[in-house]
Design a protein around this motif. Structure first.
Motif, short mmCIF file in Angstrom:
data_model
loop_
_atom_site.label_atom_id
_atom_site.label_comp_id
_atom_site.label_asym_id
_atom_site.label_seq_id
_atom_site.Cartn_x
_atom_site.Cartn_y
_atom_site.Cartn_z
N LYS A 38 0.82 -1.22 0.00
CA LYS A 38 0.00 0.00 0.00
C LYS A 38 0.85 1.26 0.00
CE LYS A 38 -3.89 -1.98 2.54
NZ LYS A 38 -4.64 -1.94 3.81
N ASP A 39 1.99 1.21 0.69
CA ASP A 39 2.79 2.44 0.78
C ASP A 39 3.55 2.76 -0.51
OD1 ASP A 39 4.79 0.60 0.88
OD2 ASP A 39 5.41 1.02 2.94
N LYS A 40 3.40 1.89 -1.51
CA LYS A 40 4.01 2.20 -2.81
C LYS A 40 3.03 2.91 -3.75
CE LYS A 40 7.83 -0.99 -3.29
NZ LYS A 40 8.37 -2.10 -4.10
N ILE A 41 1.81 3.09 -3.29
CA ILE A 41 0.83 3.84 -4.10
C ILE A 41 1.19 5.32 -4.03
CG2 ILE A 41 -1.62 4.47 -4.32
CD1 ILE A 41 -2.26 1.81 -2.83
N ILE A 42 1.16 5.98 -5.17
CA ILE A 42 1.45 7.43 -5.20
C ILE A 42 0.12 8.16 -5.08
CG2 ILE A 42 2.56 9.32 -6.46
CD1 ILE A 42 3.99 6.91 -8.03
N LYS A 43 -0.22 8.54 -3.86
CA LYS A 43 -1.57 9.01 -3.55
C LYS A 43 -1.93 10.36 -4.15
CE LYS A 43 -2.66 5.83 -0.15
NZ LYS A 43 -3.63 5.39 0.84
N SER A 44 -0.94 11.08 -4.62
CA SER A 44 -1.24 12.39 -5.21
C SER A 44 -1.67 12.29 -6.67
CB SER A 44 -0.01 13.29 -5.11
OG SER A 44 1.07 12.69 -5.80
N ILE A 45 -1.54 11.10 -7.26
CA ILE A 45 -1.92 10.91 -8.67
C ILE A 45 -3.28 10.22 -8.73
CG2 ILE A 45 -1.30 9.79 -10.85
CD1 ILE A 45 1.64 9.98 -10.02
N SER A 47 -4.88 8.73 -11.35
CA SER A 47 -5.04 7.96 -12.59
C SER A 47 -4.46 6.59 -12.28
CB SER A 47 -4.28 8.63 -13.74
OG SER A 47 -2.88 8.40 -13.62
N ILE A 48 -4.42 5.71 -13.28
CA ILE A 48 -3.86 4.38 -13.04
C ILE A 48 -2.39 4.49 -12.61
CG2 ILE A 48 -5.38 3.23 -14.69
CD1 ILE A 48 -2.94 3.04 -16.60
N TRP A 49 -1.76 5.63 -12.91
CA TRP A 49 -0.33 5.77 -12.65
C TRP A 49 -0.01 6.01 -11.18
CZ3 TRP A 49 2.31 3.19 -15.84
CH2 TRP A 49 1.81 3.03 -17.14
N ARG A 50 -1.03 6.06 -10.33
CA ARG A 50 -0.78 6.03 -8.89
C ARG A 50 -0.19 4.65 -8.52
NH1 ARG A 50 -4.69 8.11 -5.92
NH2 ARG A 50 -5.10 6.78 -4.15
N TYR A 51 -0.41 3.66 -9.41
CA TYR A 51 0.12 2.31 -9.18
C TYR A 51 1.37 2.05 -10.03
CZ TYR A 51 -4.65 2.05 -7.46
OH TYR A 51 -5.82 2.33 -6.80
N ARG A 52 1.99 3.10 -10.44
CA ARG A 52 3.16 3.02 -11.32
C ARG A 52 4.27 2.12 -10.78
NH1 ARG A 52 5.18 8.92 -11.17
NH2 ARG A 52 6.65 8.42 -9.53
N ARG A 194 -3.23 -6.47 -21.11
CA ARG A 194 -4.08 -6.96 -20.03
C ARG A 194 -3.43 -6.76 -18.68
NH1 ARG A 194 -2.01 -11.50 -22.50
NH2 ARG A 194 -1.23 -13.16 -21.16
N ASP A 195 -2.13 -6.65 -18.64
CA ASP A 195 -1.44 -6.38 -17.38
C ASP A 195 -1.85 -4.99 -16.85
OD1 ASP A 195 0.38 -7.40 -15.44
OD2 ASP A 195 1.87 -5.94 -16.12
N GLY A 196 -2.18 -4.09 -17.76
CA GLY A 196 -2.64 -2.76 -17.36
C GLY A 196 -3.96 -2.80 -16.61
N ILE A 197 -4.75 -3.85 -16.87
CA ILE A 197 -6.08 -3.97 -16.24
C ILE A 197 -5.95 -4.34 -14.76
CG2 ILE A 197 -8.40 -4.95 -16.53
CD1 ILE A 197 -7.54 -3.65 -19.09
N ARG A 198 -4.78 -4.82 -14.35
CA ARG A 198 -4.56 -5.04 -12.90
C ARG A 198 -4.96 -3.81 -12.09
NH1 ARG A 198 0.81 -5.17 -11.29
NH2 ARG A 198 1.80 -5.30 -13.34
N THR A 199 -4.72 -2.63 -12.68
CA THR A 199 -5.02 -1.39 -11.95
C THR A 199 -6.49 -1.30 -11.54
OG1 THR A 199 -5.42 -0.20 -14.03
CG2 THR A 199 -3.20 -0.07 -13.09
#
Lengths: 365, 365
Positions: A38-45, A47-52, A194-199
């Motif tokens: 959880k602490d690797k999520i970029i909470k200020s983004i 979009s899907i890129w919060r899970y970059r 399809r790996d992008g759909i993990r988000t």
């Protein structure tokens, strides 16, 4: 974070980034080695890129984004939620896949000039938009019957369109033929798509404060939504971020039902011509069929089919409640209504319907 | 939090919640007494209703929501951002207004049966969707030329559609005629509708960490977007939440340019027939014209006009970069391009374009 790309069948590694299928004929998949944290999520983004940080093959500076993801999760009645994946930059969930795929390819390939893709419409529009943003040419091969609004949309992004008179498989074959001149990035094949759909799984989990639904209905055609979503669930589950896996119900039309039939051990012979209002669900022989049935068995999924009348009824019922989706998206809701009617859903089961494509994509009323 | 609803011209209070205009003929407005406070934002909600505490006339349990708001803010190049208001539940920014208006009316009126509204299409679709969600009947009056996809969309939500052969004003008159039988809630008149647009200003401020843009371009027709957005800015400014107000540029077409002309002290005589690709910007005599010029002068706004060629060019340029909007939405971008070309924008000026409606709403390519 480390990863590998291997064949879904023979487990051999992908030799280079241009390969879109294994020598054995099967599609590739992405295998991640690191856990979801959880602490690797970029909470200020938003979009899907919060899970970059969970996409090791994407370089930050190569990300191609149109603002995809963090779509609304709306409660409509007791125990029923809708995930509005149709409120994406190009009007369908496919943008998760396209954004990750195009970003990944630009990260890995130094000299990208032009791509080719085949699609019943939504993925083509999505890929065309992300290629436009990235400044890369794309050829999109579509079935001749693809809806007018989808064709116009693909053209607007500046993609070259090729209408193919034939089955969904013949459309794919045409796009693949071109693969010497144009790098083939067919979304039904490429593992990054399809790996992008993990988000989507991450996002739903985060939006429900990591207390996921008990049931999830989603439409299935080529299988990218199903596989990506389930891989996301699995990733969170083995990382101890969620405690249980929802029962995922792969929803198909009676005409195009290879996943349903295989899962229920029923013989399937596709119709010679598919005639359905659900024009985004026309892949009667998806390359990812084996993968789908495998993961559905492992993770205790279910499948359902609905007929044209049920799809139309579900579309109208959604619109009459303010949710205007294309018929293909309504297929998941139709399957839910069928299960509700057959008392297959317990009264207190928290259920999610994933609504995949916007109503404006079709001329249907 | 307290508020009042008063006439924009004579300042007399609204006598009852059914009144849609003052006896003097002018529209009403909402006046808020309380300041904007960051700690009143409900951070767990990702829709306009995270700002629920700034809507004193809406009861929490009466909120009608389809997941509107918290739309993407995308940086496209140095100093240029796009706000994707077209990724709203019905494909346009109008959902902010409809959600607040319908929620407000349901909070105040005990026996709501049926509404009537007039619209060039987008507001009608939006109102129809929220009425569908609320289970309230609505009649939507539209110009005969309203685009096919918009008509289909309105019908899908179950609204009754009346096509009126005549000017935009004649369409309004028809809807208002019905007001004995159907409560008239015309979005160009009702103060709650444009009051809902305040959320856009709050949202943009929050998404930029309260450091707002220096310039904002938005399309203007009936004025709800302009007025709601500027009232939101003003509210935050007098509450000391933001330090400066951006220069807001009201963008219109050369044919329908009452705001531009009035602000520049130029005579305006609308064409006998409006022929434009920007079919959402056809209100040549908006009831809120006085209000618009007043606030633009007070808050140092600007205005610009663009012709058909410039609109089409801007639409194509946006789509070729992955942003597929309707021509009316591209008008704001066209005005920006014009200013850029005329060196009216400083090199380091942070600029925002508000993109209002999705490309799938038209047949334009």
């Amino acid at each position: 974070m480390s990863f590998k790309v291997v064949c879904t069948k023979c487990n051999n590694p992908r030799k280079n980034e241009m390969e879109w299928k294994c020598n054995c004929g099967a599609p590739f998949k992405v295998v991640l080695y690191d856990k979801f944290k959880k602490d690797k999520i970029i909470k200020s983004i938003y979009s899907i890129w919060r899970y970059r940080n969970f996409y090791p093959y994407v370089k930050k500076e190569k990300i191609v984004s149109l603002g995809e993801g963090w779509t609304p999760l709306v409660k409509v009645k007791n125990n029923l939620w809708l995930k509005l994946e149709y409120l994406m930059p190009t009007g369908s969930f496919k943008d998760r896949g396209s954004s990750v795929l195009i970003s990944g390819l630009l990260s890995e390939l130094s000299n990208v000039k032009s791509f080719s893709e085949d699609s019943s419409g939504n993925a083509g529009a999505s890929m065309a938009a992300y290629c436009a943003k990235a400044g890369v040419k794309i050829r999109v091969f579509v079935p001749e019957k693809t809806s007018g609004p989808k064709i116009l949309q693909i053209a607007s992004y500046g993609a070259q369109i090729f209408k193919v008179n034939g089955s969904r498989e013949e459309v794919s074959a045409k796009a693949q033929e071109m693969s010497k001149e144009y790098t083939y990035i067919g979304h039904a094949w490429h593992p990054y798509f399809r790996d992008g759909i993990r988000t989507l799984a991450y996002e739903v989990a985060e939006q429900t404060n990591w207390k996921l639904f008990e049931r999830v209905y989603l439409p299935v055609s080529s299988g990218t939504l199903l596989l990506g979503f389930m891989e996301g669930l699995r990733h969170m589950c083995i990382s101890n971020v969620i405690n249980s896996i929802p029962k995922v119900v792969a929803s198909q039309t009676t005409q195009v039902s290879p996943v349903y039939r295989k899962l229920k051990n029923l013989h399937y012979s596709p119709p010679s011509e598919v005639k359905t209002v659900a024009d985004a669900l026309v892949n009667s022989n998806p390359p990812l069929l084996e993968e789908m049935t495998k993961i559905m068995k492992e993770m205790d999924g279910d499948a359902e089919v609905v007929n044209e009348e049920e799809i139309i009824k579900a579309s109208i019922l959604l619109a009459r409640n303010g949710f205007y989706v294309e018929p293909s998206a309504a297929v998941a809701f139709a399957a839910y209504l069928k299960h509700l009617n057959e008392n297959l859903i317990k009264k207190d089961e928290k259920t999610l319907i994933i609504l995949t494509g916007i109503g404006l994509k079709t001329h249907f009323t």
